[in-house]
Design an enzyme around this catalytic site. Structure first.
Site: not given
Lengths: 355, 396
Positions: B242, B124-127, B159
Site C-alpha cells: 500500500e 480490508q478489515g484492519y483499523s 472502504s
C-alpha cells in the site's frame, strides 16, 4: 534505463571524500578562515584530477561532464572545503567547451592545478548598488561585486550586457578588494575596472546564461553536501547527547526534526543528478531544471541549516562544534547567482508563465 | 546515467498505444464496479496483459515475467490516453499478492481468479476505533467453536465495505500472546449473518469509508491465511504494498498542469492570476518540490531495476508525496479567493469542485496508510538509525 551513479562516479567521489576527510577536516577550514591559504588543498585535489575534470582531453584534461562536477561540488560542500573549484574547475573549462575563446595553454595550466581562475558573473544576474560593468573597444570600466574564488590569477567577468571577458589579476587598471562575507570558507572580492584590457571570451549572452545555469547547479550541489553534513552531525549528536536520563535521539520531537530534514533533503540528491545530467544532455530542459534546482535546494538547505543547529541545542550556537561553517556555506550558496525568488521568476519565464 | 528505456521498450510502448487506439470505445468511463462494461473491460485487459500482468496464468493472470519498465509504460500510456487501467481496489492490489506469497493452494485457486476478474470484491478489515497507528493493539476477537471461528468486534475506515463480497480481516485469536503474536488473518463473506455496515461520512461530505460491526459472525475454520497467530506478519507485507502505491507523481503532475491552466484563466481586478507575483511564486515553489520528487521517483524506479540501494529515497515518498499534493490543491483554493469556497451544487465552482474535494481528500491520505508522524518514525529509525522511543506498554 539507469538513473543513478556509475561505478566510475562512485569511485571518483569516494576518492575525493577520503582525501578531504583526511587532509581538510574542520580544523583546516578554520585555519583557512584566518589565513586564507588553500594551496595545499587545491594541490591535493589536483592530484586526484579535480581541476582537470571538465577540461577536454585534447587540452590535457579528463573530459568528464557536469554531473561529475556536481558530485565533486557536493563533496566540497560536505567538508566546507576552501577551493577555487567553481571558477577554475567549472566556469573556465565549460566556457571553453561551450564555444568561448580560451587558449589551450591556460586550460592545460588549469588542469594541472597551476593556475587559478575566479569568476564574476554577478552583473549578468542582476546589478545591485549601482555596480555596472561596460566594455568599449575591449576596455572594461566599472565594478563587479561578489567575484567568487578570489585570490586567482585570472577572472572570468561578465559585463552588464552578458559579454564574457577573461582578465588577468595583475592587469593595469584592475583593483581587487576583499569582500568579507559570512562564509569564511570562501574568498570573495570586488573588482574595480578602470580602462582594463581583457580578452573577449564570447559576446553572446547565451554563453554567460549557460555558465550561470551550470554554476547554479554546482552551488546547489554544494548545499546538498553541506546540508547532508549538518544532518549527519545532528543524528550523531542526538544519539550521544543525554537528557532526562536518555539519549535525546529517543525523543520523537528530535527524531521528527531529523526525519523532516532527511525527507526534504533526499529528493534534492536526485534533483542534482538530473540537473547535472541535463546540463550536458538535455538542452531543452537544462535551464528550467537549473533554476528550480538552485531555488529548491536553497530552500531545503536553509531549513536544514536552521533545524540541525537547533538539534544541537546551545552547542549548535557555539564556535566549538563549528556547525556554523556549514550554516554560512549554505547561506552563501543561496544568495549567490540568483536567490530563490529570482530563480523561480526565471523558471516561470522559461515556460512562458511570466513576461 | 541513461534515461531512455531502450528500443525494445519503444516497441512495447507502441504495442500499448495500438491497443489503446483500437479498444478505447470499450473502456468504461465512470461506470460502476459491477457494470457489465467494467467487467468485460477487465477481462479484455487481462487477456492482453494490461491487468494482472505478472499473476500466473494458472490463477487467472496473464503470466508475464515481472518487468518494471513494462508496467511503467502501461501506466504511462493508459494515463496519457485517460483510459481506465481496469479494476483496482484492495482485493487486487493487496490480497492477491499476499495469497500468492502465503496462501494455500486451495486459497489461491478459490480466490485469485474471481478477484482479478472483478467478480469478487473485497474490503480490508484492519483499523479499529482503538487501534489506529498502534494497529497491533486491535481487539476484534475470533474464538474457535467447533469448526468455526466466532468473530466479535468493530472495524473502521473500511472502504467499499458496502460493495464488497468478502473481507480480509485481522482478528485476535490468541488473547494471552504478546500483542503482535496473537493476531490471525481471516477471510469471510460480507453477507454472513451478524455483520452490520454503517457508512462513515467524512469531511468531504462523501461516505468513502464505513464502520463495520461483527456480532457472533461464524467463519469456517480453514479461512485463515498463513498460520494462526501469524496475521501480523501477513498484514505487514500488505502494508508495504500500500505504501508503495501512494503519492503517484504522474497524478501530481496532471494536477499541477491543471492548476497552471486555472491560473491563466482566472482573473483578479482584470489581472490573470498567473501574472500575480505572489501567487506565481507559490506555484513555482511547488513546481520545484514536485520536480525533486519526480526525480526521486525515477531514482527509486531505477534502483528497483538495477538492484541499487535507494531505501531512504523510497521511505520518504508517502510523506512527501501526500504533503505536496495537499499543498498543491490548497494553493488552487487560495488563488481563487471567495470562489475557492464554492462546493456542492454551486454553479460557480471550478473544475467540478475538485480542488476543495482533493484538498480534503489528501489530508485524509496524509493521515491514512501510516500517518505522517508514523512515517517520520520510520524515516528516523530505519532510515537514519535513530533509536526507538522506550515503550511504556512493553515496560509494564
Amino acid at each position: 534505463m539507469e538513473f543513478g551513479l556509475s561505478r566510475e562516479q562512485t569511485l571518483l567521489t569516494d576518492s575525493v571524500a577520503r582525501f578531504l576527510s583526511k587532509e581538510a577536516p574542520l580544523d583546516r577550514v578554520r585555519r583557512f578562515a584566518t589565513e586564507g591559504d588553500d594551496r595545499d588543498i587545491w594541490a591535493g585535489l589536483a592530484e586526484l584530477g579535480v581541476p582537470a575534470l571538465l577540461v577536454p582531453e585534447s587540452a590535457g584534461g579528463v573530459g568528464l561532464g557536469c554531473l561529475d562536477a556536481a558530485l565533486i561540488a557536493e563533496q566540497l560542500g560536505y567538508r566546507a572545503t576552501p577551493s577555487p573549484f567553481l571558477g577554475t574547475g567549472v566556469a573556465l573549462p565549460l566556457a571553453a567547451r561551450w564555444g568561448g575563446r580560451i587558449g589551450d595553454e591556460l586550460l592545460a595550466a588549469v588542469a594541472a592545478g597551476e593556475r587559478r581562475v575566479g569568476v564574476a558573473l554577478a552583473n549578468a544576474v542582476g546589478r545591485r548598488a549601482d555596480a555596472t560593468l561596460s566594455s568599449a573597444g575591449g576596455r572594461l570600466d566599472g565594478i563587479v561585486h561578489f567575484a567568487m574564488d578570489a585570490g586567482a590569477d585570472d577572472y572570468l567577468v561578465a559585463t552588464d550586457t552578458g559579454a564574457l571577458y577573461l582578465v588577468a589579476a595583475d592587469a593595469p587598471g584592475l583593483s581587487i578588494k576583499a569582500f568579507d562575507t559570512i562564509d569564511r570558507s570562501r574568498r570573495t572580492a570586488e573588482l574595480h575596472f578602470a580602462g582594463v584590457t581583457g580578452s573577449l571570451v564570447g559576446d553572446d549572452p547565451a554563453l554567460v546564461a549557460r555558465l550561470l545555469d551550470a554554476l547554479r547547479v554546482m552551488l546547489a550541489a554544494d548545499t546538498l553536501g553541506a546540508a547532508q553534513q549538518m544532518l549527519d552531525q545532528s543524528v550523531a549528536y542526538a544519539k550521544q547527547r543525554e537528557q532526562f536520563n536518555r539519549p535525546i535521539a529517543t525523543f520523537q520531537a528530535v527524531k521528527h526534526m531529523c526525519a523532516d530534514m532527511a525527507a526534504a533533503l533526499e529528493p534534492c540528491r536526485a534533483m542534482i543528478w538530473y540537473a547535472g545530467h541535463a546540463l550536458d544532455h538535455m538542452p531543452d530542459e537544462a535551464h528550467l531544471v537549473a533554476c528550480h534546482t538552485k531555488a529548491h535546494v536553497a530552500e531545503v538547505g536553509k531549513a536544514v541549516a536552521k533545524t540541525s543547529t537547533e538539534v544541537h541545542g546551545g552547542m549548535g550556537f557555539t564556535d566549538l562544534v563549528g556547525l556554523h561553517y556549514w550554516f554560512k556555506r549554505v547561506g552563501y550558496n543561496r544568495q549567490m547567482l540568483g536567490t530563490p525568488e529570482m530563480m523561480r521568476l526565471e523558471a516561470a519565464r522559461a515556460q512562458g508563465l511570466a513576461a | 546515467m541513461d534515461l531512455s528505456y531502450g528500443p525494445e521498450y519503444d516497441t512495447f510502448r507502441s504495442e500499448v498505444q495500438t491497443f489503446l487506439a483500437a479498444n478505447a470505445s470499450a473502456a468504461p468511463r465512470g461506470e460502476g464496479l459491477r457494470s457489465p462494461k467494467m467487467l468485460s473491460w477487465q477481462k479484455r485487459l487481462i487477456e492482453h496483459g494490461y491487468a494482472a500482468r505478472t499473476i500466473p496464468k494458472a490463477y487467472g493472470g496473464y503470466g508475464a515475467a515481472p518487468d518494471i519498465l513494462q508496467s511503467r509504460i502501461i501506466a504511462e500510456e493508459f494515463a496519457r490516453a485517460q483510459i481506465s487501467q481496469g479494476m483496482g481496489g484492495q482485493g487486487i492490489s493487496m490480497l492477491v499478492p499476499t495469497l500468492l506469497e502465503v496462501g494455500t493452494e486451495a486459497q489461491k485457486e478459490q480466490f485469485i481468479r474471481p478477484t482479478l476478474l472483478g467478480e469478487m470484491l473485497w474490503c480490508q478489515g484492519y483499523s479499529e476505533p482503538g487501534a489506529g497507528s498502534d494497529l497491533a493493539s486491535l481487539r476484534t476477537s475470533a474464538v474457535l467453536d467447533g469448526d468455526e471461528w466466532v468473530v466479535n468486534g468493530q472495524k473502521i475506515w473500511t472502504s467499499t465495505a458496502h460493495l464488497a463480497d468478502w473481507i480480509f480481516c485481522l482478528v485476535r485469536t490468541e488473547p494471552n500472546a504478546p500483542k503482535h503474536k496473537g493476531i490471525s488473518f481471516l477471510l469471510f463473506r460480507m453477507d454472513t449473518p451478524g455483520i452490520e455496515i454503517r457508512p462513515l461520512v467524512d469531511m468531504t461530505g462523501n461516505a468513502n469509508f464505513n464502520e463495520v460491526f461483527f456480532t457472533d459472525v461464524r467463519v469456517p475454520k480453514d479461512q485463515v491465511v498463513g498460520r494462526r497467530g501469524d496475521g501480523w506478519l501477513v498484514a505487514n507485507a500488505i502494508l508495504g504494498h500500500e505504501r508503495d502505491s501512494l503519492g503517484n507523481p504522474d497524478a501530481t503532475l496532471a494536477r499541477f498542469n491543471a492548476l497552471a491552466e486555472l491560473m491563466k484563466i482566472e482573473t483578479l481586478n482584470g489581472q490573470r492570476l498567473i501574472d500575480h507575483p505572489v501567487y506565481r511564486d507559490r506555484l513555482m515553489t511547488l513546481q520545484g518540490r514536485m520536480m525533486a520528487l519526480r526525480y526521486n521517483d525515477l531514482r527509486v524506479l531505477s534502483a528497483r531495476l538495477n538492484q541499487a540501494d535507494a531505501s531512504l529515497a523510497r521511505m520518504i515518498t508517502k510523506l512527501e508525496g501526500t504533503e505536496l499534493r495537499h499543498a498543491l490543491e490548497g494553493l488552487a483554493i487560495d488563488i481563487m479567493g471567495e470562489f475557492g469556497l464554492a462546493y456542492g451544487d454551486n454553479p460557480l465552482k471550478r473544475d467540478h469542485g475538485s480542488w476543495q474535494y482533493q484538498y480534503m481528500y489528501f489530508l485524509g491520505l496524509i493521515i491514512g496508510g501510516g500517518t505522517s508522524q508514523i512515517q517520520k518514525n520510520i524515516i528516523s529509525e530505519r532510515g537514519l538509525g535513530m533509536p526507538k522511543e522506550p515503550k511504556l506498554d512493553r515496560a509494564g
